[in-house]
Design an enzyme around this catalytic site. Structure first.
Site, mmCIF file in Angstrom:
data_model
loop_
_atom_site.group_PDB
_atom_site.id
_atom_site.type_symbol
_atom_site.label_atom_id
_atom_site.label_comp_id
_atom_site.label_asym_id
_atom_site.label_seq_id
_atom_site.Cartn_x
_atom_site.Cartn_y
_atom_site.Cartn_z
ATOM 1 C CE1 TYR A 64 -4.449 0.401 -0.265
ATOM 2 C CE2 TYR A 64 -4.193 -1.725 0.892
ATOM 3 C CZ TYR A 64 -5.156 -0.796 0.153
ATOM 4 O OH TYR A 64 -6.275 -0.748 -0.321
ATOM 5 C CD GLU A 66 -4.744 5.368 0.931
ATOM 6 O OE1 GLU A 66 -5.102 6.362 1.477
ATOM 7 O OE2 GLU A 66 -5.289 4.502 0.811
ATOM 8 C CG ASP A 241 -8.196 11.543 -22.894
ATOM 9 O OD1 ASP A 241 -7.104 10.927 -23.016
ATOM 10 O OD2 ASP A 241 -9.246 10.978 -22.412
ATOM 11 C CB THR A 270 -4.139 4.880 -21.325
ATOM 12 O OG1 THR A 270 -4.248 5.352 -22.858
ATOM 13 C CG2 THR A 270 -5.721 5.255 -20.918
ATOM 14 C CE LYS A 273 -6.762 3.725 -25.236
ATOM 15 N NZ LYS A 273 -6.832 4.395 -23.834
ATOM 16 N NE ARG A 279 -5.922 -2.675 -19.459
ATOM 17 C CZ ARG A 279 -6.487 -2.532 -20.851
ATOM 18 N NH1 ARG A 279 -5.897 -3.250 -21.785
ATOM 19 N NH2 ARG A 279 -7.158 -1.666 -21.073
HETATM 20 N N1 DSN Z 1 -11.373 1.917 -24.467
HETATM 21 C C1 DSN Z 1 -10.365 3.047 -25.074
HETATM 22 C C2 DSN Z 1 -10.612 2.886 -26.574
HETATM 23 O O1 DSN Z 1 -10.779 1.928 -27.088
HETATM 24 O O2 DSN Z 1 -10.374 3.775 -27.170
HETATM 25 C C3 DSN Z 1 -10.702 4.163 -24.577
HETATM 26 O O3 DSN Z 1 -11.199 4.171 -23.200
#
Ligand code: DSN
Length: 478
Positions: A64, A66, A241, A270, A273, A279
């Site tokens: 943990y 925090e 974003d 994120t 991607k 992730r």
């Molecule tokens: N799930 C992602 C996507 O496929 O674009 C975005 O949240």
């Protein structure tokens, strides 16, 4: 790392898991086989490196932590401090950001951290100052009631879902749409492109607290300098974003006006991607928002995931290597080759092409819904996802679009010639698929027919296409 070391590491891990629950070990092995054998064109997916994967599977998961580096609510976080500080340092250096917060567990979490940081900075702090108290617990009941109403009465302007925005940018069924009084900007119906004059007009009329840039299904570059000017003109905080295109920013394919980091007050992403990490999520921001951003946990996040922060540090270190820029450029080259291949065969693409990592096919031209097309492609070993197109007559569930992206196949090494072959496979499946009917004879949005023999043949061709580009060549589980 040598191929032997990778094979040994993953084989040993599976052996240990198999001794406890063999079905999980089998599923992990099966997932590798499935990913190796299918054409993964989901624009938001990728393949993280073995080093990134291994950094996640260990005892950091048991801690943990925090708080923030050096200021924890739990003892014994010295090693978590090391990996969190490393991940943040790599993120700052990679993106040229003043501050990086690497605790968010996902993109939605990162966006929630950003929203609440802005609300705290722009709404809560002035209220505390006015009431001459240091923190919310010191407010009178009446002032607290007024502040809660004020926090729940703020405005956000973001890109609409069907134009390519994300559901966390104010879509009503999502918490963002419930938290904010929200309006959307769309795209020009004739071109499919963002019309900055219309965005400016919407901002002038609506006067949002937050202007959101960024997308999950818009196949073009966005001019963040112009959006920042629009935000400034109405006193809005500018948030971007960049979850989908963070890898293209990291790889310096998107620079100048198209790099959000120098223009936005706050940037979320994120890490899994186009950035090709584990992730997770991350927030980058200007110094004035740093303290509020760092309160993300426990404000809206559960305890940080130290094992994932370790993996973020590894992946971000990889993205700082010179070869990542080459990878990022090849993502775009491949997306453009895929778009060209589809267009030359007669497909209709939203905006007529791409300048990022994704292509949005309007499958209504094939007489199909997105749902039918997605399933027929899946039957043929081609993994995509259905997606709304602007002003989609089939709504967000069935949709009229298929979104395809190239980050994953580019990681495997496929190039522009293979993208043309991929376009041929997609086009063949879509032309050979027929929309079905419901029992009462009305057109179905889900049923379809595709000859099983043809689907198998395409799936074999997809596997053949991938054979030259093995996934995780260093990992042999046999
Ligand atoms: N799930 C992602 C996507 O496929 O674009 C975005 O949240």
């Amino acid at each position: 790392m040598s191929r032997n070391a990778e094979s040994t590491a993953f084989r040993s891990a599976l052996e240990v898991i198999r001794a406890v629950e063999p079905r999980v070990a089998d599923a992990i092995g099966a997932e590798l086989t499935d990913q190796r054998e299918s054409l993964k064109l989901i624009a938001s997916e990728n393949y993280a490196s073995p080093a990134t994967l291994l950094a996640m599977g260990n005892w950091f998961s048991d801690k943990y932590a925090e708080g923030t580096v050096g200021r924890r609510f739990y003892a014994g976080c010295q090693n978590v401090d090391t990996v969190e500080a490393l991940a943040a340092e790599h993120a700052r250096e990679l993106f040229g950001a003043a501050h990086a917060y690497v605790q968010p567990h996902s993109g939605i979490d990162a966006n929630l951290v950003a929203f609440w940081a802005v609300l705290a900075d722009r709404v809560e702090s002035p209220a505390l100052k006015k009431a001459q108290v240091r923190q919310v617990n010191d407010l009178t009941e009446a002032d607290w009631f007024a502040l809660r109403r004020e926090l729940g009465n703020q405005r956000m302007l973001g890109m609409s879902l069907d134009a390519g925005g994300h559901l966390t940018h104010g879509f009503r069924p999502n918490i963002s749409g419930k938290m904010f009084d929200q309006r959307s900007y769309g795209t020009d119906p004739a071109t499919g492109l963002i019309d900055y004059d219309r965005v400016a007009e919407a901002a002038r009329e609506f006067k949002p607290l937050i202007l959101v840039g960024g997308y999950s299904a818009y196949p073009r570059k966005v001019n963040f300098r112009i959006l920042r000017e629009i935000a400034d003109s109405v006193g809005a905080t500018f948030m971007v974003d960049m979850a989908h295109f963070a890898g293209l920013v990291a790889g310096k394919v998107f620079t100048g006006d198209f790099d959000p980091v120098p223009h936005a007050h706050i940037v979320t992403t994120t890490t899994h991607k186009s950035l090709r990490g584990p992730r997770g999520g991350m927030v980058l921001c200007q110094p004035e928002l740093a303290d509020q951003v760092d309160r993300g946990c426990p404000m809206v996040l559960g305890g940080p995931l130290p094992h994932v922060m370790a993996a973020k540090a590894v992946a971000l270190a990889e993205a700082r290597r010179p070869d990542f820029a080459d990878y990022a450029q090849r993502i775009v080259d491949n997306a453009q080759a895929l778009a060209e291949g589809l267009l030359s065969r007669g497909a209709t693409l939203v905006t007529g092409g791409t300048d990022n990592h994704l292509v949005l096919i309007d499958v209504s031209g094939y007489g199909l819904t997105g749902r039918q097309a997605e399933q027929a492609l899946l039957d043929s070993g081609i993994v995509t996802n259905r997606n709304s197109v602007p002003q989609d007559p089939n709504g967000a569930w069935y949709t009229s679009g298929i979104r395809v992206g190239t980050p994953a196949l580019t990681t495997r090494g496929l190039g522009t010639a293979e993208m043309d072959q991929t376009a041929e496979l997609i086009h063949t499946v879509l032309t050979q698929t027929t929309a079905g009917a419901n029992a009462d004879g009305t057109p179905s949005k889900a049923k379809y027919t595709l000859d099983a023999g043809l689907a198998d043949k395409i799936a074999r061709q997809a596997t053949d296409l991938l054979a030259t580009y093995p996934l995780y060549p260093g990992i042999d589980l046999s």
